[in-house]
Design an enzyme around this catalytic site. Structure first.
Site, mmCIF file in Angstrom:
data_model
loop_
_atom_site.group_PDB
_atom_site.id
_atom_site.type_symbol
_atom_site.label_atom_id
_atom_site.label_comp_id
_atom_site.label_asym_id
_atom_site.label_seq_id
_atom_site.Cartn_x
_atom_site.Cartn_y
_atom_site.Cartn_z
ATOM 1 N N CYS A 238 -6.289 -1.418 2.554
ATOM 2 C CA CYS A 238 -5.608 -1.159 1.288
ATOM 3 C C CYS A 238 -5.360 0.322 1.056
ATOM 4 O O CYS A 238 -4.262 0.733 0.661
ATOM 5 C CB CYS A 238 -6.393 -1.766 0.129
ATOM 6 S SG CYS A 238 -8.060 -1.058 -0.117
ATOM 7 N N HIS A 292 -10.922 -1.186 -3.787
ATOM 8 C CA HIS A 292 -9.602 -1.741 -3.501
ATOM 9 C C HIS A 292 -8.550 -0.984 -4.299
ATOM 10 O O HIS A 292 -8.811 -0.502 -5.401
ATOM 11 C CB HIS A 292 -9.543 -3.230 -3.859
ATOM 12 C CG HIS A 292 -8.283 -3.900 -3.402
ATOM 13 N ND1 HIS A 292 -7.922 -3.983 -2.079
ATOM 14 C CD2 HIS A 292 -7.260 -4.493 -4.100
ATOM 15 C CE1 HIS A 292 -6.760 -4.622 -1.971
ATOM 16 N NE2 HIS A 292 -6.342 -4.917 -3.186
ATOM 17 N N HIS A 304 -0.124 -4.820 -1.876
ATOM 18 C CA HIS A 304 -1.398 -4.316 -1.358
ATOM 19 C C HIS A 304 -1.720 -4.966 -0.023
ATOM 20 O O HIS A 304 -1.111 -5.964 0.376
ATOM 21 C CB HIS A 304 -2.532 -4.561 -2.350
ATOM 22 C CG HIS A 304 -2.735 -5.999 -2.753
ATOM 23 N ND1 HIS A 304 -3.878 -6.468 -3.360
ATOM 24 C CD2 HIS A 304 -1.937 -7.100 -2.638
ATOM 25 C CE1 HIS A 304 -3.785 -7.753 -3.614
ATOM 26 N NE2 HIS A 304 -2.618 -8.159 -3.182
#
Length: 342
Positions: A238, A292, A304
């Site tokens: 990510c 994240h 993402h």
């Protein structure tokens, strides 16, 4: 009653770690005490402080300053990736954890050599280990010369070198353009582009800036599998996705999501995403640490690289899906990236 020398040394090590190297991704402090206090660090003040503490305790000390006290690093302080990409690992062994990657043509600072392994610092400040088989090493002037000439970026290019050996270059790999239309690879070979695109960095940046960040992310990386430590269309995580997308736009982001979450400009959190702009970075935490990041795409959607989705996808942030509900529960920060590359 005073503390025994052992306790004073332990406290000195802990103080040095807290002040100079609170994050081992961004610096080195590795010390052990046996018959002597020995180890390595990248911080001169830390080395000097520990030497004083050891002297006060009557303990011999052999703490080396990196790269100054490493003969190999002094002789060849620059490394350039000559493979398509080089995995950067947490330890000097093939089984070490992949913490990030360096792409073809990227330059690394050499800090230490241990056999076939090099401890290096990447351009984003990340410290890790790379096997010498992935790189060529040379003087600082040699590295600077390459950096000055390697002003083109590969966009999924396949090239064939003069020795007829083909090479697939990952998105973002660095090469030097030649007047005859060929490119110079990081190992000095001349090559012809057979597929994909190699583009001057200035032109790439202009194109990326004309394209919304989430659209660029999908155009260049959609479907890329999730890979911890990955930075390419062959596998990406990510924060690697956010870093790569914004690098194309001329914005330097740190490597990991928790580091990215304190850069740029803060955007107030909003239950209905009011005030979020396309391209803003949304950060999520499980427990106390950000783990994240996603790119806000507008209209309630994010782009993402998600392990639970297998790779780079777009998701409905407000959707009643497991990932949508989890994102809304775990969001902790929104940042607007704006810092230009230097």
């Amino acid at each position: 009653m005073t503390d025994p020398p052992k306790d004073r040394i332990d406290q000195a090590i802990e103080n040095a770690r807290r002040r100079a190297v609170p994050d081992p991704r961004l610096g080195v402090l590795e010390v052990e005490r046996g018959a002597a206090l020995g180890g390595v660090t990248t911080h001169r003040d830390t080395r000097d402080a520990l030497r004083r503490a050891a002297a006060d305790a009557g303990l011999p000390v052999t703490i080396r300053l990196l790269p100054d006290d490493d003969p190999a690093a002094r002789a060849a302080p620059a490394a350039v990736v000559t493979a398509a990409l080089a995995p950067l690992l947490s330890a000097p062994r093939a089984a070490g954890e992949r913490v990030t990657e360096a792409l073809h043509g990227e330059t690394l600072a050499v800090l230490e050599a241990r056999g076939d392994w090099l401890r290096v610092r990447a351009a984003d400040g990340y410290h890790a280990w790379v096997h010498s088989g992935y790189v060529a090493t040379g003087s600082a002037e040699w590295g600077d010369d390459w950096n000055g000439r390697a002003t083109a970026r590969a966009l999924g290019a396949e090239v064939t070198a003069e020795d007829k050996r083909p090479l697939r270059l990952p998105e973002g790999a660095r090469v030097a353009l030649r007047r005859d239309g060929s490119v110079e690879l990081a190992d000095g070979r001349s090559a012809r582009v057979g597929a994909g695109v190699v583009q001057a960095e200035a032109d790439l940046r202009s194109e990326a800036l004309r394209t919304p960040a989430p659209e660029w992310a999908l155009r260049r990386y959609a479907g890329a599998p999730y890979l911890w430590g990955g930075r390419t269309q062959w596998g990406i995580d990510c924060s690697g996705l956010a870093q790569a997308v914004y690098a194309a736009r001329g914005v330097a982001l740190p490597r990991d999501s928790d580091l990215q979450a304190v850069t740029g400009r803060e955007v107030p959190l909003s239950d209905d995403a009011a005030g979020y702009e396309v391209g803003d970075l949304l950060f999520f935490a499980t427990g106390m640490r950000v783990d994240h990041v996603a790119i806000w795409a507008g209209a309630g959607r994010v782009v993402h690289a998600a392990l639970s989705r297998g790779g780079v996808v777009t998701d409905d942030y407000f959707g009643e899906t497991p990932i949508g509900r989890r994102m809304r529960k775990e969001i902790v920060a929104v940042r607007r990236a704006y810092l230009p590359l230097k």
